[in-house]
Scaffold this motif. Structure first.
Motif, PDB file in Angstrom:
ATOM      1  N   VAL A   1      38.609  39.352  22.610  1.00  0.00           N
ATOM      2  CA  VAL A   1      38.252  38.994  23.984  1.00  0.00           C
ATOM      3  C   VAL A   1      39.546  38.880  24.776  1.00  0.00           C
ATOM      4  O   VAL A   1      40.521  38.296  24.310  1.00  0.00           O
ATOM      5  CB  VAL A   1      37.427  37.686  24.055  1.00  0.00           C
ATOM      6  CG1 VAL A   1      36.062  37.875  23.439  1.00  0.00           C
ATOM      7  CG2 VAL A   1      38.127  36.532  23.395  1.00  0.00           C
ATOM      8  N   PHE A   2      39.553  39.494  25.937  1.00  0.00           N
ATOM      9  CA  PHE A   2      40.753  39.444  26.761  1.00  0.00           C
ATOM     10  C   PHE A   2      40.363  39.551  28.222  1.00  0.00           C
ATOM     11  O   PHE A   2      39.260  39.964  28.562  1.00  0.00           O
ATOM     12  CB  PHE A   2      41.761  40.523  26.362  1.00  0.00           C
ATOM     13  CG  PHE A   2      41.196  41.913  26.238  1.00  0.00           C
ATOM     14  CD1 PHE A   2      41.225  42.790  27.308  1.00  0.00           C
ATOM     15  CD2 PHE A   2      40.636  42.337  25.041  1.00  0.00           C
ATOM     16  CE1 PHE A   2      40.708  44.066  27.190  1.00  0.00           C
ATOM     17  CE2 PHE A   2      40.128  43.620  24.907  1.00  0.00           C
ATOM     18  CZ  PHE A   2      40.160  44.488  25.985  1.00  0.00           C
ATOM     19  N   ALA A   3      41.321  39.146  29.078  1.00  0.00           N
ATOM     20  CA  ALA A   3      41.110  39.181  30.528  1.00  0.00           C
ATOM     21  C   ALA A   3      42.255  39.951  31.165  1.00  0.00           C
ATOM     22  O   ALA A   3      43.406  39.801  30.772  1.00  0.00           O
ATOM     23  CB  ALA A   3      41.051  37.768  31.081  1.00  0.00           C
ATOM     24  N   ASN A   4      41.905  40.788  32.127  1.00  0.00           N
ATOM     25  CA  ASN A   4      42.887  41.559  32.888  1.00  0.00           C
ATOM     26  C   ASN A   4      42.621  41.363  34.372  1.00  0.00           C
ATOM     27  O   ASN A   4      41.466  41.175  34.773  1.00  0.00           O
ATOM     28  CB  ASN A   4      42.786  43.063  32.581  1.00  0.00           C
ATOM     29  CG  ASN A   4      43.126  43.378  31.154  1.00  0.00           C
ATOM     30  OD1 ASN A   4      43.947  42.715  30.541  1.00  0.00           O
ATOM     31  ND2 ASN A   4      42.485  44.397  30.613  1.00  0.00           N
ATOM     32  N   LYS A   5      43.686  41.459  35.163  1.00  0.00           N
ATOM     33  CA  LYS A   5      43.518  41.407  36.615  1.00  0.00           C
ATOM     34  C   LYS A   5      42.638  42.570  37.051  1.00  0.00           C
ATOM     35  O   LYS A   5      42.760  43.680  36.545  1.00  0.00           O
ATOM     36  CB  LYS A   5      44.871  41.510  37.322  1.00  0.00           C
ATOM     37  CG  LYS A   5      45.764  40.318  37.106  1.00  0.00           C
ATOM     38  CD  LYS A   5      45.512  39.271  38.144  1.00  0.00           C
ATOM     39  CE  LYS A   5      46.523  38.138  37.982  1.00  0.00           C
ATOM     40  NZ  LYS A   5      46.167  37.006  38.771  1.00  0.00           N
ATOM     41  N   ALA A   6      41.733  42.305  37.977  1.00  0.00           N
ATOM     42  CA  ALA A   6      40.865  43.354  38.519  1.00  0.00           C
ATOM     43  C   ALA A   6      41.522  43.959  39.760  1.00  0.00           C
ATOM     44  O   ALA A   6      42.474  43.398  40.312  1.00  0.00           O
ATOM     45  CB  ALA A   6      39.506  42.761  38.875  1.00  0.00           C
ATOM     46  N   LYS A   7      41.007  45.091  40.185  1.00  0.00           N
ATOM     47  CA  LYS A   7      41.537  45.731  41.397  1.00  0.00           C
ATOM     48  C   LYS A   7      41.250  44.887  42.635  1.00  0.00           C
ATOM     49  O   LYS A   7      42.017  44.880  43.588  1.00  0.00           O
ATOM     50  CB  LYS A   7      40.937  47.129  41.559  1.00  0.00           C
ATOM     51  CG  LYS A   7      41.422  48.099  40.520  1.00  0.00           C
ATOM     52  CD  LYS A   7      40.813  49.479  40.704  1.00  0.00           C
ATOM     53  CE  LYS A   7      41.297  50.413  39.608  1.00  0.00           C
ATOM     54  NZ  LYS A   7      40.676  51.733  39.692  1.00  0.00           N
ATOM     55  N   THR A   8      40.111  44.172  42.609  1.00  0.00           N
ATOM     56  CA  THR A   8      39.765  43.300  43.726  1.00  0.00           C
ATOM     57  C   THR A   8      40.624  42.040  43.634  1.00  0.00           C
ATOM     58  O   THR A   8      40.626  41.353  42.598  1.00  0.00           O
ATOM     59  CB  THR A   8      38.271  42.918  43.666  1.00  0.00           C
ATOM     60  OG1 THR A   8      37.486  44.109  43.631  1.00  0.00           O
ATOM     61  CG2 THR A   8      37.872  42.066  44.858  1.00  0.00           C
ATOM     62  N   ALA A   9      41.347  41.730  44.711  1.00  0.00           N
ATOM     63  CA  ALA A   9      42.223  40.560  44.731  1.00  0.00           C
ATOM     64  C   ALA A   9      41.419  39.294  44.415  1.00  0.00           C
ATOM     65  O   ALA A   9      40.314  39.107  44.916  1.00  0.00           O
ATOM     66  CB  ALA A   9      42.904  40.441  46.085  1.00  0.00           C
TER      67      ALA A   9
ATOM     68  N   GLY B   1      39.856  31.931  27.001  1.00  0.00           N
ATOM     69  CA  GLY B   1      40.572  30.745  27.440  1.00  0.00           C
ATOM     70  C   GLY B   1      41.044  30.941  28.857  1.00  0.00           C
ATOM     71  O   GLY B   1      40.775  31.960  29.487  1.00  0.00           O
ATOM     72  N   LYS B   2      41.767  29.997  29.360  1.00  0.00           N
ATOM     73  CA  LYS B   2      42.311  30.119  30.720  1.00  0.00           C
ATOM     74  C   LYS B   2      43.587  30.956  30.631  1.00  0.00           C
ATOM     75  O   LYS B   2      44.685  30.447  30.516  1.00  0.00           O
ATOM     76  CB  LYS B   2      42.577  28.731  31.304  1.00  0.00           C
ATOM     77  CG  LYS B   2      42.920  28.727  32.769  1.00  0.00           C
ATOM     78  CD  LYS B   2      41.736  29.136  33.600  1.00  0.00           C
ATOM     79  CE  LYS B   2      42.064  29.010  35.072  1.00  0.00           C
ATOM     80  NZ  LYS B   2      41.156  29.672  35.930  1.00  0.00           N
ATOM     81  N   VAL B   3      43.401  32.288  30.589  1.00  0.00           N
ATOM     82  CA  VAL B   3      44.533  33.189  30.389  1.00  0.00           C
ATOM     83  C   VAL B   3      44.822  34.015  31.631  1.00  0.00           C
ATOM     84  O   VAL B   3      45.579  34.965  31.581  1.00  0.00           O
ATOM     85  CB  VAL B   3      44.274  34.140  29.189  1.00  0.00           C
ATOM     86  CG1 VAL B   3      44.220  33.378  27.910  1.00  0.00           C
ATOM     87  CG2 VAL B   3      42.986  34.936  29.408  1.00  0.00           C
ATOM     88  N   PHE B   4      44.233  33.687  32.742  1.00  0.00           N
ATOM     89  CA  PHE B   4      44.393  34.522  33.932  1.00  0.00           C
ATOM     90  C   PHE B   4      45.770  34.265  34.492  1.00  0.00           C
ATOM     91  O   PHE B   4      46.168  33.746  35.294  1.00  0.00           O
ATOM     92  CB  PHE B   4      43.296  34.241  34.972  1.00  0.00           C
ATOM     93  CG  PHE B   4      41.937  34.072  34.339  1.00  0.00           C
ATOM     94  CD1 PHE B   4      41.145  32.976  34.637  1.00  0.00           C
ATOM     95  CD2 PHE B   4      41.437  34.983  33.428  1.00  0.00           C
ATOM     96  CE1 PHE B   4      39.912  32.809  34.080  1.00  0.00           C
ATOM     97  CE2 PHE B   4      40.194  34.827  32.865  1.00  0.00           C
ATOM     98  CZ  PHE B   4      39.431  33.737  33.182  1.00  0.00           C
TER      99      PHE B   4
END
Length: 171
Positions: free
Chosen positions: A79-87, A168-171
């Motif tokens: 499981v992972f999180a990446n920045k999206a194109k939408t700000a 987790g809070k990885v943003f």
């Protein structure tokens, strides 16, 4: 043919069986009699059970027979999180990989509620890896400020219970 439902047991013995010829439940132990009587009165349950045992169950057994000598492998999940194109947004992604056979179910849940494509969940198809195992991804775009509890649930025939991954809070 008499189909024993061994997952319905009592003190290690069969609890109920289904006779598809008569479409009636068979109670091999006295403790099962109340359930037998109740289920025998539900004709749609008996029709469903007969159809399941004669069609779907046979299909599953046939399907697994095709797998032959191949080794069954449970999925590994990431499981992972990446920045999206939408700000201000991020993509939460759940990837299951290395599993065989290819039948797998993945759910993303928000605060315990199963999210669907109507909630923006996107899914890849199950694709083969180079090692005869498979992989799949599901993702959802959320606002970076969202403090909800997101989890990924992966169910596979090699697992006794789902694998659960939590962002987790990885943003």
């Amino acid at each position: 043919m008499l189909w024993a439902l061994t997952n319905n047991s009592y003190d290690g013995d069969d609890f109920l069986a289904f006779d598809d010829a008569t479409m009636q439940w068979v109670a091999p132990v006295d403790q099962a009699l109340p359930t037998k009587w109740k289920w025998d009165r539900v004709q749609i349950l008996n029709q469903y059970t007969k159809g399941y045992l004669e069609k779907e169950c046979v299909d599953w057994v046939s399907k697994f027979m095709v797998y032959g000598d191949k080794e069954f492998s449970p999925p590994k999940i990431y499981v992972f999180a990446n920045k999206a194109k939408t700000a201000g947004n991020v993509h939460l992604t759940c990837m299951a990989t290395g599993f065989y056979p290819k039948d797998v179910i993945i759910h993303i849940k928000k605060n315990g509620v199963h999210l669907t494509d109507k909630d923006g969940v996107q899914s890849s198809v199950v694709i083969p890896n180079d090692d005869d195992a498979y992989q799949i991804r599901k993702s959802v775009e959320i606002q970076e400020a969202d403090t909800s509890n997101y989890k990924c649930y992966v169910l596979h025939g090699t697992l006794l219970k789902p694998i659960v991954g939590k962002w987790g809070k990885v943003f």
